[in-house]
Design an enzyme around this catalytic site. Structure first.
Site, short mmCIF file in Angstrom:
data_model
loop_
_atom_site.label_atom_id
_atom_site.label_comp_id
_atom_site.label_asym_id
_atom_site.label_seq_id
_atom_site.Cartn_x
_atom_site.Cartn_y
_atom_site.Cartn_z
N ASP A 270 0.84 -1.19 0.00
CA ASP A 270 0.00 0.00 0.00
C ASP A 270 0.88 1.25 0.00
OD1 ASP A 270 -2.36 1.68 0.42
OD2 ASP A 270 -3.31 -0.11 1.26
N HIS A 271 0.40 2.33 0.59
CA HIS A 271 1.09 3.62 0.53
C HIS A 271 2.45 3.59 1.22
CE1 HIS A 271 1.30 7.96 0.03
NE2 HIS A 271 1.46 8.14 1.33
N PHE A 272 2.54 2.88 2.36
CA PHE A 272 3.79 2.82 3.12
C PHE A 272 4.46 1.46 2.90
CE2 PHE A 272 1.30 6.06 5.39
CZ PHE A 272 2.20 7.12 5.34
#
Length: 303
Positions: A270-272
């Site tokens: 995901d984003h991180f």
């Protein structure tokens, strides 16, 4: 051979009266890779990845928390200007105080506009660039593509309702617990706890809102940063959590328009992504370094 993780060292560097927290590891005489974190986390998002890279003995790794993020001081926004120009200048002074003159950049989310300001200020200092889920093209930023959308209008004329909504969200952030816990963008409980503790300090949301309002100035600089990349001759590695709904994979592929030789890897994250798949990212970076020459810094005391 798979290297064992190496313990990092930690400390605070004083810059303009502000104590900036940092994580560091690996041999100081090896090429330096500087990690610039995203919002709303801090350098904790790179902890495991930095340990993996430091353990190879081939990289000196260094990460810093921006003012009001992580363990760094949180000066009031009346005395510290929370703009990307100012944060980048603070990071530049931090690197100078730590004796870092030539380095690679690993940038994610907010770290991208901070880092590209450093590149623009002194491109000769940059040995390599790694981007993880951070944009300099509107391709990968769906919520900012509409000039009449809420984000673009807020960046042109500040909307107090947006500030209040963001403040309310921070005020409602809770201590990680079993009841109702679900990973947000792959964030671990440890990272979430530090995020909450840092964000809920008195006055921090005011500075964070100032910084978000200033984000529109990053979008205005996208064309200049793209042109700069096209002129530079440094290795570029793009790593992207393909499940990121905020910065989409189109943003990763757009870097190849500016640097056709850029390596792009879409990760099951995901984003991180550095919190979710740090070992995979470390392997990709090590492979990237094996294919590209990254100059080591000159010996201490040399001209």
């Amino acid at each position: 051979m798979q290297a064992q993780a190496e313990t990092l060292t930690y400390g605070w560097q004083k810059v303009d009266g502000i104590h900036l927290f940092y994580r560091e590891g690996g041999p100081r005489d090896a090429p330096t890779l500087v990690f610039l974190h995203g919002n709303p986390l801090s350098s904790i998002m790179y902890e495991k990845l930095m340990e993996d890279l430091a353990a190879t003995g081939k990289l000196h790794v260094l990460a810093v928390d921006y003012p009001s993020f992580g363990y760094s001081d949180a000066p009031d926004h009346a005395t510290y200007r929370y703009t990307f120009d100012h944060v980048a200048d603070t990071v530049r002074k931090f690197l100078a105080a730590r004796g870092i003159t030539r380095y690679g950049l690993y940038m994610q989310d907010y770290g991208v506009p901070v880092g590209f300001r450093l590149v623009q200020a002194n491109p000769d200092a940059i040995s390599m660039i790694v981007v993880q889920n951070g944009v300099i093209h509107l391709d990968g930023f769906p919520s900012a593509q509409d000039p009449q959308g809420e984000l673009r209008r807020h960046w042109q004329t500040r909307n107090p309702a947006v500030d209040r909504r963001r403040a309310g969200y921070v005020a409602r952030l809770a201590y990680p617990r079993a009841d109702g816990w679900s990973p947000d963008d792959g964030v671990t409980p440890d990272a979430a706890l530090l995020m909450v503790a840092a964000a809920q300090r008195p006055g921090v949301i005011d500075g964070r809102n100032d910084l978000w309002f200033d984000y529109g100035n990053n979008v205005l600089r996208y064309p200049a940063w793209q042109a700069m990349l096209r002129k530079m001759r440094v290795p570029l590695l793009v790593l992207w959590g393909r499940r990121d709904p905020f910065f989409t994979t189109s943003g990763a592929l757009a870097y190849q328009r500016d640097v056709p030789t850029a390596e792009v890897h879409l990760l099951d994250a995901d984003h991180f992504a550095s919190l979710e798949v740090p070992d995979e990212i470390a392997t990709l970076i090590n492979g990237f370094l094996s294919r590209h020459s990254v100059a080591t810094p000159p010996p201490s005391g040399s001209p």
